[in-house]
Design an enzyme around this catalytic site. Sequence first.
Site, PDB file in Angstrom:
ATOM      1  N   HIS A 322       0.088  10.267   4.011  1.00  0.00           N
ATOM      2  CA  HIS A 322      -0.725   9.066   3.780  1.00  0.00           C
ATOM      3  C   HIS A 322      -1.445   9.162   2.435  1.00  0.00           C
ATOM      4  O   HIS A 322      -2.680   9.212   2.368  1.00  0.00           O
ATOM      5  CB  HIS A 322      -1.725   8.875   4.927  1.00  0.00           C
ATOM      6  CG  HIS A 322      -1.081   8.450   6.207  1.00  0.00           C
ATOM      7  ND1 HIS A 322      -0.748   9.335   7.205  1.00  0.00           N
ATOM      8  CD2 HIS A 322      -0.678   7.230   6.627  1.00  0.00           C
ATOM      9  CE1 HIS A 322      -0.185   8.681   8.205  1.00  0.00           C
ATOM     10  NE2 HIS A 322      -0.124   7.402   7.888  1.00  0.00           N
ATOM     11  N   ASN A 323      -0.662   9.166   1.394  1.00  0.00           N
ATOM     12  CA  ASN A 323      -1.185   9.311   0.044  1.00  0.00           C
ATOM     13  C   ASN A 323      -0.819   8.086  -0.801  1.00  0.00           C
ATOM     14  O   ASN A 323      -0.372   7.064  -0.280  1.00  0.00           O
ATOM     15  CB  ASN A 323      -0.638  10.603  -0.576  1.00  0.00           C
ATOM     16  CG  ASN A 323       0.866  10.714  -0.397  1.00  0.00           C
ATOM     17  OD1 ASN A 323       1.594   9.716  -0.494  1.00  0.00           O
ATOM     18  ND2 ASN A 323       1.352  11.907  -0.122  1.00  0.00           N
ATOM     19  N   TRP A 324      -0.984   8.209  -2.115  1.00  0.00           N
ATOM     20  CA  TRP A 324      -0.718   7.088  -3.016  1.00  0.00           C
ATOM     21  C   TRP A 324       0.733   6.631  -2.936  1.00  0.00           C
ATOM     22  O   TRP A 324       1.017   5.435  -2.985  1.00  0.00           O
ATOM     23  CB  TRP A 324      -1.083   7.483  -4.442  1.00  0.00           C
ATOM     24  CG  TRP A 324      -0.427   6.637  -5.490  1.00  0.00           C
ATOM     25  CD1 TRP A 324       0.574   6.989  -6.341  1.00  0.00           C
ATOM     26  CD2 TRP A 324      -0.720   5.264  -5.791  1.00  0.00           C
ATOM     27  NE1 TRP A 324       0.931   5.944  -7.158  1.00  0.00           N
ATOM     28  CE2 TRP A 324       0.149   4.861  -6.839  1.00  0.00           C
ATOM     29  CE3 TRP A 324      -1.626   4.338  -5.282  1.00  0.00           C
ATOM     30  CZ2 TRP A 324       0.124   3.584  -7.381  1.00  0.00           C
ATOM     31  CZ3 TRP A 324      -1.650   3.061  -5.831  1.00  0.00           C
ATOM     32  CH2 TRP A 324      -0.784   2.686  -6.859  1.00  0.00           C
ATOM     33  N   ARG A 325       1.659   7.558  -2.801  1.00  0.00           N
ATOM     34  CA  ARG A 325       3.074   7.184  -2.759  1.00  0.00           C
ATOM     35  C   ARG A 325       3.365   6.286  -1.555  1.00  0.00           C
ATOM     36  O   ARG A 325       4.133   5.330  -1.656  1.00  0.00           O
ATOM     37  CB  ARG A 325       3.945   8.444  -2.691  1.00  0.00           C
ATOM     38  CG  ARG A 325       3.937   9.274  -3.966  1.00  0.00           C
ATOM     39  CD  ARG A 325       4.652   8.540  -5.086  1.00  0.00           C
ATOM     40  NE  ARG A 325       4.675   9.312  -6.326  1.00  0.00           N
ATOM     41  CZ  ARG A 325       5.747   9.481  -7.074  1.00  0.00           C
ATOM     42  NH1 ARG A 325       6.901   8.950  -6.720  1.00  0.00           N
ATOM     43  NH2 ARG A 325       5.679  10.161  -8.203  1.00  0.00           N
ATOM     44  N   HIS A 326       2.766   6.608  -0.437  1.00  0.00           N
ATOM     45  CA  HIS A 326       2.958   5.765   0.745  1.00  0.00           C
ATOM     46  C   HIS A 326       2.407   4.364   0.490  1.00  0.00           C
ATOM     47  O   HIS A 326       3.065   3.358   0.790  1.00  0.00           O
ATOM     48  CB  HIS A 326       2.255   6.402   1.946  1.00  0.00           C
ATOM     49  CG  HIS A 326       2.119   5.487   3.122  1.00  0.00           C
ATOM     50  ND1 HIS A 326       3.212   4.984   3.812  1.00  0.00           N
ATOM     51  CD2 HIS A 326       1.018   4.967   3.733  1.00  0.00           C
ATOM     52  CE1 HIS A 326       2.788   4.202   4.796  1.00  0.00           C
ATOM     53  NE2 HIS A 326       1.468   4.171   4.758  1.00  0.00           N
ATOM     54  N   ASP A 363      -4.727   2.521   3.085  1.00  0.00           N
ATOM     55  CA  ASP A 363      -4.970   3.891   3.566  1.00  0.00           C
ATOM     56  C   ASP A 363      -5.876   4.665   2.614  1.00  0.00           C
ATOM     57  O   ASP A 363      -5.799   5.894   2.529  1.00  0.00           O
ATOM     58  CB  ASP A 363      -3.646   4.642   3.739  1.00  0.00           C
ATOM     59  CG  ASP A 363      -3.047   4.446   5.122  1.00  0.00           C
ATOM     60  OD1 ASP A 363      -3.809   4.192   6.071  1.00  0.00           O
ATOM     61  OD2 ASP A 363      -1.813   4.515   5.251  1.00  0.00           O
ATOM     62  N   GLN A 526      11.642  10.288  17.178  1.00  0.00           N
ATOM     63  CA  GLN A 526      11.953   9.233  16.217  1.00  0.00           C
ATOM     64  C   GLN A 526      12.656   8.056  16.898  1.00  0.00           C
ATOM     65  O   GLN A 526      12.372   6.895  16.607  1.00  0.00           O
ATOM     66  CB  GLN A 526      12.824   9.786  15.094  1.00  0.00           C
ATOM     67  CG  GLN A 526      12.070  10.604  14.069  1.00  0.00           C
ATOM     68  CD  GLN A 526      11.115   9.758  13.252  1.00  0.00           C
ATOM     69  OE1 GLN A 526       9.911   9.722  13.520  1.00  0.00           O
ATOM     70  NE2 GLN A 526      11.624   9.069  12.266  1.00  0.00           N
TER      71      GLN A 526
END
EC number: 3.1.4.-
Length: 710
Positions: A322-326, A363, A526
């Site tokens: 849950h970072n900037w890329r997400h 987020d 999944q």
Amino acid sequence: LLLYLARGIFEEQSNLEKLVQKIMLDAQDLLKCEKCSVYLLEDSFERDIMRFTSRFLNRLGSYSRSSNLVVVMQDPSNPRTTDRKQTQSSEKEKPSPQKPEDVHFSKAFELYAGQITIPTSEEIANSKNAYIARCTVVEGEPLNIEDLAKDGRFGAGPFKDEHGFVSKSVLCMPIHNSDRTIIGVTQLINKVNGQPFDDNDEHLIEAFSIFTGLGIHNCQMYENACQLMAKQSVALEVLSFHATASKEETERIMMEKIPTADDYRLYTYDFDDMAMSDSDTIKATIRMFMDASLISQFKVPYETMCRWVCTVKKNYRPVTYHNWRHAFNVCQTMFTMLYTGELRPKFDAVEVFALMAACLCHDLDHRGTNNAFQVKVASPLAMLYSTSVLEHHHFDHCIMIINSEGNNIFQSFTPEEYRRAIKILEHAILSTDLALYFKKRGEFKSLVENGERDFQDDNKKDLLKAMMMTACDVAAITKPWKIQKEIAQLVTSEFFEQGDIEKTQLGEKPIPMMDREKKDELPKMQVDFIDFICTPVYELFAKISEQLKPLSDGCANNRSHWEELAELHKQSKQGNSEGTTDTGERSQEKQARNKSDQQELDKTQQDKSVIKHQVINTELKTDTNLLKSQKDTNCKISSNHNINNPQNNRTELSNASVNNVNTEPKTSLSSSVSAIEEAEIKDKGKKRSLKGSEYKKSSKSSKSHFCSLS
């Protein structure tokens, strides 16, 4: 009597519900009535929170200016209001409600037959007794009704609630705080003796209500102080970790050329950011806002846009998933759904701007743990927000960035546009809470299956936006298999990190999804995630627009891959179980064979030993007899030789004796030993044959076990 009651009220100041319950018990005992209710106004909470928030933000602003992050004293719903005095004056000038329908109670408590209940919002809205309390707020005066059925002002009787209780006489008294503002209503119904409430009762409850108002006001102040302390703790933590983007970084992005959307493949559903640098993700974000004509249409300064994107990126923590890329990928999926998926005509420019900004900020400051974990450890965030803990924090952090110096991308909006944008931001970010998604999905499904395609009604459009946020948030499940598998590993790693904390620091067993020991069950988990969360929403969007079908197809394709892996894991698990059983049986058989062979070898050794002793004894007896016979012969020869040639006879006798002793017994013994050795060789051959048989069986068993493991 009143002093005694007042002392009891002021003893409880830490919990509002306990205080109100004590007030009702004292009031019922004081006036001997059948039923007592207390209604608290919604506005009273908001006014107290605003007053404390103003003081809090003043302190926060002075602190943040020294930390290179200036918080503008500004009401999110009104960008033009930046003066604290204006805010306070608007509070005082707020008009009193003109009709009962304008009055809203935040909470109510009822005491009847010794039991205290808290009605729901729907029950309060439909209650005739609550309507009488609203009239008391509008009038601002006590309301004493001797006979409710005959009064006529509140409709026709009978005044009977769902529990069968009939209201006859009613006494309502407004509750004032220290500012003489009405914060609630005390309502007494039906005196026990059947008589209506008189003037004496009215004076008593009026005096009692003064202490009641002070007690409630103080209790609210205490709760607000605790809440704001939690908020301050969160804010200080955030400010210690985050900062606005530097001037150098902003200028560098401004000087660089922004590639086209086609260069980045921003309009495609299979977009992949893995090979992109962080700088490219910032430029691609700016390109999306440029291609959406938002920067030009709303005249957003290019420097402000670049600084805001850089600041948002910097305010994401370096957690596993849950970072900037997400956030960047979620924004790209929203961009694709709007333009490639042909949903753009359903929204105006303000809505598009707010939705894309919400995706980037949804987020912010994520800590790599979920809402349940925040509640479990009683974090400051959990104390601050009762529901959707992290989502509320993400929204508040988004507002803090927008209100910081040089980051207000909505600065050219009109007040009405600004209010709409903030409202859409809040709604969109909160909608990423899957708990809310499950509540709304049924309604969305009903609309789509009934043919709804326009979504022009405000409520329907809000529902569409909420579902779009969820679809974008989990869109990694729709990517090509190679990308999906890598992202799934990132998500799982972050979940396992939380599970490790729960094990080591909290001493609790995490749920299977976050248990590292259950990592082999990832494919099955999944498949469940796709079935229960992803597939339903993507299939509904495919019905809305054929151009959105690639999302559903990608999801279905990845499901088949995960299902295949899950089935392989299941078969492998079953094979290992069967292999363990076969190995155990073969081991028992081998032990039995070894025991039997050992017994046979022991018996052979015994027989061999007996034969050896018998042969030796026989040969020894034979040698003894031969020696004895030879001695007799020699004696005879010696006699004869002694007569003829004594010297020669002695020599021959000596040689003959030696030869006989050294040859005959030696031949006999060597033949005995040869017989024994031959028996030993046969015995060894038999043993080697047994070992060879064992080796062949063992080799066959090992091969079978390896096949089972494979």
